[in-house]
Design an enzyme around this catalytic site. Structure first.
Site, mmCIF file in Angstrom:
data_model
loop_
_atom_site.group_PDB
_atom_site.id
_atom_site.type_symbol
_atom_site.label_atom_id
_atom_site.label_comp_id
_atom_site.label_asym_id
_atom_site.label_seq_id
_atom_site.Cartn_x
_atom_site.Cartn_y
_atom_site.Cartn_z
ATOM 1 N N LYS A 222 0.817 -1.223 0.000
ATOM 2 C CA LYS A 222 0.000 0.000 0.000
ATOM 3 C C LYS A 222 0.845 1.266 0.000
ATOM 4 O O LYS A 222 2.019 1.265 0.330
ATOM 5 C CB LYS A 222 -0.980 -0.023 1.188
ATOM 6 C CG LYS A 222 -2.167 -0.955 0.886
ATOM 7 C CD LYS A 222 -3.256 -0.928 1.937
ATOM 8 C CE LYS A 222 -4.393 -1.858 1.501
ATOM 9 N NZ LYS A 222 -5.393 -2.048 2.559
ATOM 10 N N ARG A 257 -3.375 -10.045 5.165
ATOM 11 C CA ARG A 257 -3.791 -10.122 3.756
ATOM 12 C C ARG A 257 -2.663 -9.603 2.873
ATOM 13 O O ARG A 257 -2.295 -8.431 2.977
ATOM 14 C CB ARG A 257 -5.057 -9.283 3.576
ATOM 15 C CG ARG A 257 -5.632 -9.274 2.167
ATOM 16 C CD ARG A 257 -6.882 -8.408 2.123
ATOM 17 N NE ARG A 257 -7.430 -8.327 0.781
ATOM 18 C CZ ARG A 257 -6.983 -7.498 -0.164
ATOM 19 N NH1 ARG A 257 -5.999 -6.674 0.101
ATOM 20 N NH2 ARG A 257 -7.536 -7.501 -1.360
#
Ligand code: 7PJ
Length: 275
Positions: A222, A257
């Site tokens: 991210k 995740r």
């Protein structure tokens, strides 16, 4: 140690679980009949299982900041054939969706976990999931993916995110979802500025106890990691992602995740052996 009731499976949470990301995104040039995108997703899923994934998270709609929405039936046609093809792998399958119609189709196709960035706020979502045996991940976000990174605002990001997670946990319990089916997720990058993500990450320790359910953490590749490392390209954030995943499991996260399953699984094994 606690367990997660997850469709066909009872998953021990005695060690951190790795959820591998499978994106089903059709290639508009070569995808007559969607065969190619299904086949590609199945190959990717099999590779992630070989790499040690404990759960596969299948998503047909991008929820990245600024991503466009797609119609319900298009999302269903992308993900259901993949779920059907992966049933025989005997690995827990998760559907990454925020739409009730997609949840219903995925549950009919035998999905074991509903991963919802909108925490079952869509009309009818709580009831559909309650009537199944699937686990559910309830995630916090501020705003909608289309515009959520424009101007995120919080007075106290940790307190506000935790209050929301508790509220959605209680809504799930009231709908009849057993507490052993619940995962909660602070939602890194979803309507959060860099400093909000940092504050939330530093608050992971003890968060599961404060919100009353095991945590799922998604920071893989991210922007916050790109900001820290000055890497603009997501694929160049693998080391940063592994470092963050380890810090998250050390802080008590139950499920991580990730895109880079092999690297994350190795790192967690070292952590477990040497901590
Ligand atoms: C998350 C997710 C996350 C959960 C995405 C990306 C954006 N589901 N789906 N948590 N992120 N539960 O992977 O960059 O953080 S899509």
């Amino acid at each position: 140690m606690s367990e997660l009731l997850c469709g066909r499976f009872r998953l021990s949470l005695a060690r951190p679980l790795v959820m591998g990301i499978v994106n089903v995104t059709p290639d508009s040039f070569s995808d007559g009949g969607r065969y190619d995108s299904v086949a590609k997703a199945v190959v990717q899923a099999e590779r992630l299982v070989n790499d040690g994934a404990d759960i596969l998270d299948i998503g047909g709609e991008s929820t990245r900041p600024g991503a466009a929405r797609i119609p319900d039936d298009e999302e269903i046609h992308r993900v259901v054939p993949v779920l059907q093809a992966l049933q025989s792998l005997n690995v827990p399958l998760s559907i990454d969706t925020c739409k009730t119609a997609v949840m219903r189709a995925a549950l009919d196709a035998g999905v074991d976990l509903v991963n919802d960035i909108a925490a079952l706020e869509d009309e009818g979502a709580l009831g559909i999931v309650a009537r199944s045996q699937a686990a559910v991940c309830l995630m916090h976000k501020q705003g909608e993916p289309q515009g959520m990174q424009a101007a995120p605002h919080y007075n106290d990001v940790v307190a506000e995110v935790e209050a929301y997670l508790i509220e959605r946990r209680d809504a799930a319990l009231a709908a009849g979802i057993d507490r052993h089916r619940l995962l909660l997720d602070p939602g890194f990058g979803f309507g959060k500025a860099f400093e909000h993500n940092v504050a939330l990450f530093k608050a992971l320790n003890g968060q599961a106890e404060r919100v009353g359910a095991p945590l799922l953490v998604g920071v893989s590749r991210k922007t916050m990691l790109g900001t820290i490392t000055n890497r603009g390209v997501p694929a160049e954030r693998v080391s940063a992602s592994v470092a963050a995943a380890l810090l998250a499991v050390q802080a008590g996260a139950a499920v991580i995740r990730v895109h880079d399953v092999r690297e994350t699984v190795d790192a967690i094994k070292v952590w477990q052996a040497l901590k």
